[in-house]
Motif scaffolding. Sequence first.
Motif, short mmCIF file in Angstrom:
data_model
loop_
_atom_site.label_atom_id
_atom_site.label_comp_id
_atom_site.label_asym_id
_atom_site.label_seq_id
_atom_site.Cartn_x
_atom_site.Cartn_y
_atom_site.Cartn_z
N GLU A 1 -15.45 48.56 21.17
CA GLU A 1 -15.23 48.77 19.73
C GLU A 1 -14.11 49.77 19.51
O GLU A 1 -13.35 49.68 18.55
CB GLU A 1 -16.52 49.26 19.06
CG GLU A 1 -17.47 48.15 18.75
CD GLU A 1 -18.70 48.64 18.02
OE1 GLU A 1 -18.87 49.86 17.86
OE2 GLU A 1 -19.51 47.78 17.62
N SER B 1 -10.74 48.07 20.60
CA SER B 1 -10.32 47.04 19.64
C SER B 1 -10.12 47.65 18.26
O SER B 1 -9.82 46.93 17.30
CB SER B 1 -11.35 45.92 19.57
OG SER B 1 -12.49 46.37 18.88
N ARG B 2 -10.31 48.94 18.15
CA ARG B 2 -10.06 49.70 16.91
C ARG B 2 -10.99 49.29 15.77
O ARG B 2 -10.79 49.72 14.64
CB ARG B 2 -8.61 49.56 16.44
CG ARG B 2 -7.61 49.90 17.49
CD ARG B 2 -7.13 51.30 17.33
NE ARG B 2 -6.33 51.68 18.50
CZ ARG B 2 -5.63 52.77 18.59
NH1 ARG B 2 -5.60 53.61 17.59
NH2 ARG B 2 -4.97 53.04 19.69
N VAL B 3 -11.96 48.45 16.09
CA VAL B 3 -12.88 48.08 15.03
C VAL B 3 -13.70 49.30 14.64
O VAL B 3 -14.23 49.40 13.55
CB VAL B 3 -13.76 46.89 15.49
CG1 VAL B 3 -14.88 47.34 16.37
CG2 VAL B 3 -14.29 46.13 14.29
#
Lengths: 426, 300
Positions: free
Chosen positions: A222, A225-227
């Motif tokens: 996370e 993925s920079r989410v």
Amino acid sequence: MNNIGTVIKFTFLNKVRSKSFLISTLVFAIIISIGVHIPFFIKMFSGDSEAKLIGYVVQNEQEAAFANQLEQYTNYDGSSIALKKYELPAGSNADQFGTKLVTDGDVRGYIIFSEFDNNGIPAVTYKSEALGDYTTVSQLEQTIQIIKQQNIIASSGLSNDIIEQLSAPVVVNSLQISFGSEEGLSEDERGINMWIIYGLIIVLFMGIMISGQTIAAEVTAEKSSRVMEVLVTSVSPLASMFGKITGMFLLVVTQLVTYIAVVIINVSLPHNNEILSGLNINFSALDPFVLIYGLIYFFAGFFLFSVLYAALGSIVSRTEDLGQAVMPMTIISLAGFYIAMFSIATPESTLVTVSSYIPFVSPFVMLLRIGLTNIATWEILVSLAILFVTIYVCVAISARIYRTGVLMYGKRPSLKELYKAMKAYK
Amino acid sequence: MKRLVLQNVFKQYADKVAVNGISFEVEQGEIYGLLGANGAGKTTTMRMILGLIYHDKGSILYNGQTYSKALLNDFGYLPEERGLYPKIKVGEQLNYLAQLKGMKASDADKEIKYWLERFGVPENYNKKVEELSKGNQQKIQFVSAIVHRPTYIIMDEAFSGLDPVNVELLKETVKELRDNGSTIVFSTHRMEHVEELCKNISILHKSNQVVKGNLKEIRNQFPKEKVFLATAGQVTGIEAINGVEHVKQNENGLEIKISKEKAAKDILQHAISQTEVTHFEIKAPTLNEIFIRTVGENNE
């Protein structure tokens, strides 16, 4: 909080529907089914339901008497060998006739008697196609040994009474000493406890390793993925961390329930039922406290390791760096696992006693003491108290690391940098 | 009351000052532009507004209140880099993100379908993010930031990676959100977007707020230094006029750089006296030029 529920659901559903989860669960279920069937397979392939037929012929009175005696000792119900007498046809010798019986498939082997000694025991030769049929040979040897003893005792003029006394088996009963008023654990209880504890330790270890690694990997994913940047603007880091841990926990529980169901289904299959009941596993002998404490330690251990895995996962930005970061946790859980596994025969050693109070290791080791020794309740409570305090401290630290770590990118921060960043949060 | 007020906000990382006292105000239904070179402190400022990191000094007020967790659902954030789950279906993860913002799953689903339809990508609903092109991913990211109709929308490089058609599409959407009353803080490197969308801007440079205010006023602060002149016949002797620095012959006319505004009038009179003037313009500096000047000057 409502958001935790959303995170739990998302984590759980995504994992439970993933191919890797389905495949690994299926593979494990198959392995378990095979494992449960092992006693059945052994029985099926060894074919020990049918005794090995061994042929012989007698050529004089002395041989007939001995063979008769031998037959009495070998041809009982469930014996692995059975003797069968054949009449020697006129004009052939015993050896040739025996060979013919074997090649015709009537018998597995045959016995030739020769010179008798002073005790009325002949020299016996067992001939068969297989050279190394040691089990048959040793069974014959044992039987002949008994006959020899009987013959000697009989000829020595001892009374039947004395013979009976001599041959009465000696029994050693073992019972655990109890410090309280209750009775100690019996053999049966210890046996079943041992199985349960083996099971719990393995399950705990697997649960921690697999889900811990998964939690750490998820957090790192996370992050990379920079989410995470979007998530932290929607849900507090604590909620997202605990949601993730709970989701993974439910996943592990689902997996365990599946496996237990597989075991139960397999065990209750009619062809297994019979064999397994012969193994003398009596579930009614199970002490419910062992199971309850086992579950408490399981939950506590799982939770403790999970929060730390989540915190470690939040520090690194790339999955490649993850292995290195979680190394300490892996080593600690391995240590607990091995201490418990290697001490299962010596649950009263100092190592076990000491490490049953050390958090991280105690979830593995305390189970041994609870199940296999007579432990005072206060000892369990002290160990649990230490464990819970540790969990509290670790949650507080992990939550901070997590909150700070999830937004730190670039190289893995040093402890000092992390401390500074954590302080900045207040 | 102003929707969002930053006052003297200061942030320090270890021994590096990331934002050195920034102040600005954004009203309801306004798009505020944050400009600055890479590393100027735009993202840090945005993260402080979002409450992701705490400011060391100063204050950030939302409708007069300080930050609280209750604000989480009012924020919409479009981070600079793509922040989506690569392996999860678009519909699913947008729904998840919307639910985290307090939407009901069924409402969220309707909204998501509406936005995907509007952006011309309804077929992406069942695709995984990793299967999409960069521009389409950006659209999904955009939807995730606005699907819950937030009060505050923070957009870091909203239009990067998009083709002109899609930039236009998103720009229209941003304007619509503004007109519906959202308070938007917007950062970009593309000056023409700022000129089109923003009333007020700040230019950050090396953690400092070097320019701040109404875009028109900022323009007026900078001297008009360019004159464009198109004439029917030949004009000579412009170089000799007092205040003219440089004359450049263009395809369509002359581009004249002047050092004081009075020179422009002289140029026009000079040209009229010689021939017929078809076009005369005193050019205000573009934002691009202002940006380069402020940032460039401070660089020295």
